[in-house]
Design a protein around this motif. Structure first.
Motif, short mmCIF file in Angstrom:
data_model
loop_
_atom_site.label_atom_id
_atom_site.label_comp_id
_atom_site.label_asym_id
_atom_site.label_seq_id
_atom_site.Cartn_x
_atom_site.Cartn_y
_atom_site.Cartn_z
N GLU A 46 3.81 3.68 -1.70
CA GLU A 46 3.96 4.46 -2.93
C GLU A 46 2.59 4.92 -3.40
OE1 GLU A 46 7.90 2.89 -5.21
OE2 GLU A 46 6.17 1.55 -5.27
N ASN A 47 2.54 6.14 -3.85
CA ASN A 47 1.29 6.77 -4.26
C ASN A 47 1.37 7.08 -5.75
OD1 ASN A 47 -1.02 8.27 -4.63
ND2 ASN A 47 -0.42 9.92 -3.25
N SER A 48 0.55 6.42 -6.53
CA SER A 48 0.55 6.66 -7.98
C SER A 48 -0.51 7.68 -8.38
CB SER A 48 0.30 5.35 -8.74
OG SER A 48 -0.94 4.78 -8.35
N TRP A 52 -4.12 11.74 -0.96
CA TRP A 52 -4.86 10.66 -0.32
C TRP A 52 -4.94 9.41 -1.20
CZ3 TRP A 52 -4.91 12.96 4.13
CH2 TRP A 52 -5.22 14.31 4.22
N GLY A 53 -4.07 9.33 -2.23
CA GLY A 53 -4.06 8.16 -3.09
C GLY A 53 -5.16 8.12 -4.13
N LYS A 55 -7.18 8.57 -7.58
CA LYS A 55 -6.78 8.45 -8.98
C LYS A 55 -7.87 9.02 -9.87
CE LYS A 55 -4.39 4.11 -7.93
NZ LYS A 55 -4.30 2.65 -8.22
N LYS A 68 -2.97 8.51 -14.89
CA LYS A 68 -1.68 8.82 -14.31
C LYS A 68 -0.92 9.82 -15.16
CE LYS A 68 2.25 8.49 -12.09
NZ LYS A 68 2.47 9.29 -10.86
N ASN A 112 7.69 16.27 -5.36
CA ASN A 112 6.81 15.16 -5.73
C ASN A 112 6.78 14.92 -7.24
OD1 ASN A 112 6.02 14.34 -3.17
ND2 ASN A 112 4.30 15.76 -3.08
N LYS A 146 5.99 6.65 -9.22
CA LYS A 146 5.11 6.72 -8.04
C LYS A 146 5.80 7.56 -6.96
CE LYS A 146 3.25 2.12 -9.02
NZ LYS A 146 3.13 0.72 -8.52
N ASP A 149 6.09 7.81 -0.07
CA ASP A 149 5.61 8.36 1.21
C ASP A 149 6.12 7.47 2.33
OD1 ASP A 149 4.12 10.46 0.05
OD2 ASP A 149 2.45 9.09 -0.35
N PRO A 177 -3.38 9.44 7.06
CA PRO A 177 -2.56 9.55 5.84
C PRO A 177 -1.07 9.34 6.09
CG PRO A 177 -4.13 11.36 5.98
CD PRO A 177 -4.15 10.66 7.30
#
Length: 213
Positions: A46-48, A52-53, A55, A68, A112, A146, A149, A177
């Motif tokens: 899970e990508n929050s 590429w993750g 933040k 976020k 997304n 989130k 992926d 990725p």
């Protein structure tokens, strides 16, 4: 390409994207994987954050929840902007190549953003358990979901030779990725714009002229 065909493409991408995410979310625990081929795995993460993750809190002096929220709101404005771009290209009868590319980018971005906005209030946590939909104990709140992926292509998984300066002995993996169907749609749309730039941004009649030559 008219608006009806554009909508069919968007709906098709969204259905495939969301069904794949819901299946993974409700049948895999976080971090669980299945090897399909040696170079392709289904890996649930899970990508929050962003691509590429990443933040916002990694780059700006703000808390992770605030970052976020800012990112989700930005995505909403971006999706609205892409949606208007699509409407404008269809209204102006732009080339089919351009309309197709914008359809894919819009569908991917919308796929997304659905995760980011709604998944936090729909699903329970996936950590060491299977998530359930419409749970009494959702893992987040509205705008704090989130992105799911699952597509992972470690086509090369090796180590650098010892004689390579600085990198010798360290691991090397390509392609690193993990992504989803929505990401594929966005990448394909952008790729079409880059590779077929002249055709995409030419006049609508140019494509038909090329076909008759």
């Amino acid at each position: 390409m008219n608006l009806k065909k554009s909508l069919l493409i968007i709906i098709a991408v969204l259905i495939i994207d969301q069904l794949s995410k819901i299946y993974i979310k409700t049948n895999f625990q976080l971090g669980e994987s299945v090897e399909v081929f040696s170079w392709f795995k289904i890996l649930f993460i899970e990508n929050s954050g962003a691509a590429w993750g990443a933040k916002l809190s990694d780059f700006l002096p703000i808390s992770e929840p605030s970052g976020k929220l800012v990112l989700t709101v930005f995505r909403l404005f971006a999706v609205a902007g892409i949606g208007y771009w699509l409407y404008d290209t269809v209204r102006k009868k732009s080339s089919q190549t351009l309309v197709l590319a914008v359809c894919l980018i819009f569908a991917g971005a919308l796929g997304n953003i659905i995760d980011s906005v709604f998944y936090g209030v729909i699903f329970s946590d996936s950590y060491q358990q299977l998530a359930t939909a419409f749970s009494d104990e959702p893992y987040g709140s509205l705008f704090y979901g989130k992105v799911v992926d699952m597509l992972y292509f470690p086509m090369v998984d090796t180590t650098w030779p010892s004689w390579v300066p600085y990198l010798g002995g360290s691991s090397f993996r390509f392609f690193e990725p993990v992504f989803n169907i929505a990401d594929m749609a966005i990448s394909t749309g952008v790729g079409i714009l880059l590779v077929f730039n002249k055709k995409a941004f030419g006049k609508a009649g140019d494509e038909s002229v090329e076909e008759t030559e």
